[in-house]
Design an enzyme around this catalytic site. Structure first.
Site, short mmCIF file in Angstrom:
data_model
loop_
_atom_site.label_atom_id
_atom_site.label_comp_id
_atom_site.label_asym_id
_atom_site.label_seq_id
_atom_site.Cartn_x
_atom_site.Cartn_y
_atom_site.Cartn_z
NE ARG A 123 -36.44 29.59 7.71
CZ ARG A 123 -35.72 30.05 8.99
NH1 ARG A 123 -35.68 32.00 9.26
NH2 ARG A 123 -34.91 29.30 8.87
CG HIS B 70 -35.95 39.24 6.16
ND1 HIS B 70 -35.79 38.66 7.50
CD2 HIS B 70 -36.96 40.35 6.07
CE1 HIS B 70 -36.15 39.18 8.65
NE2 HIS B 70 -37.41 40.28 8.38
CE1 TYR C 107 -30.61 33.65 6.50
CE2 TYR C 107 -29.73 32.40 6.56
CZ TYR C 107 -31.03 32.58 7.25
OH TYR C 107 -31.63 32.11 7.66
#
Length: 156
Positions: free
Chosen positions: A110, A99, A22
């Site tokens: 996912r 996202h 991330y």
């Protein structure tokens, strides 16, 4: 014009949680950048983050009649929360799902989001840029809705 930006579970930990996936950018930094972008576009912006599904649903419901569009990062809830999906389908404004990571390059579970079918579009894989692109799309969708003829023109 007002845009709502909603962040789901664990996004309050951005910058610290799985930085290899991330990145190191915090949610506060992303929000500051979106504030600048919204200000330059002459748009009001509101932020909400919760780790609780019901709080996200309550926020979506409370925004009815008050916002023109939304940007939502549902986090993991996007993969399985029918309740969140139904809340997005029930609101009177378009939403853009974002996202940070490319969900299609990650674990198989996912690769699908139940929320994608009820939002105007989905942006993933561009890190913090996903939010900026999402905000740009939400602003454009809101503008199109305002300019649409009252006899049922497309809302995006």
């Amino acid at each position: 014009m007002k845009i709502l930006v909603i962040n789901g579970p664990n996004l309050n930990l951005l910058g610290n949680r799985e930085p290899e996936t991330y990145g190191r950018t915090t949610l506060a930094t992303i929000e500051a950048e979106l504030r600048r972008q919204a200000s330059q576009a002459g748009v009001e912006i509101e932020f909400f983050q919760s780790n609780h599904e019901g709080a996200l649903i309550d926020c979506l419901h409370a925004a009815r009649g008050r916002v023109d569009a939304a940007v939502i990062n549902p986090g993991a809830l996007g993969h399985y929360s029918i309740a969140l999906r139904d809340a997005l389908a029930a609101v009177d404004y378009p939403a853009v799902e974002v996202h940070l990571s490319n969900i299609y390059r990650r674990e198989e579970f996912r690769h699908h989001t139940v929320t994608a079918a009820v939002v105007a579009g989905q942006i993933s894989g561009f890190g913090p840029l996903s939010y900026r692109l999402g905000l740009e799309a939400a602003i454009e969708l809101a503008r199109r809705r305002r300019e649409a003829p009252p006899d049922g023109g497309s809302n995006g």
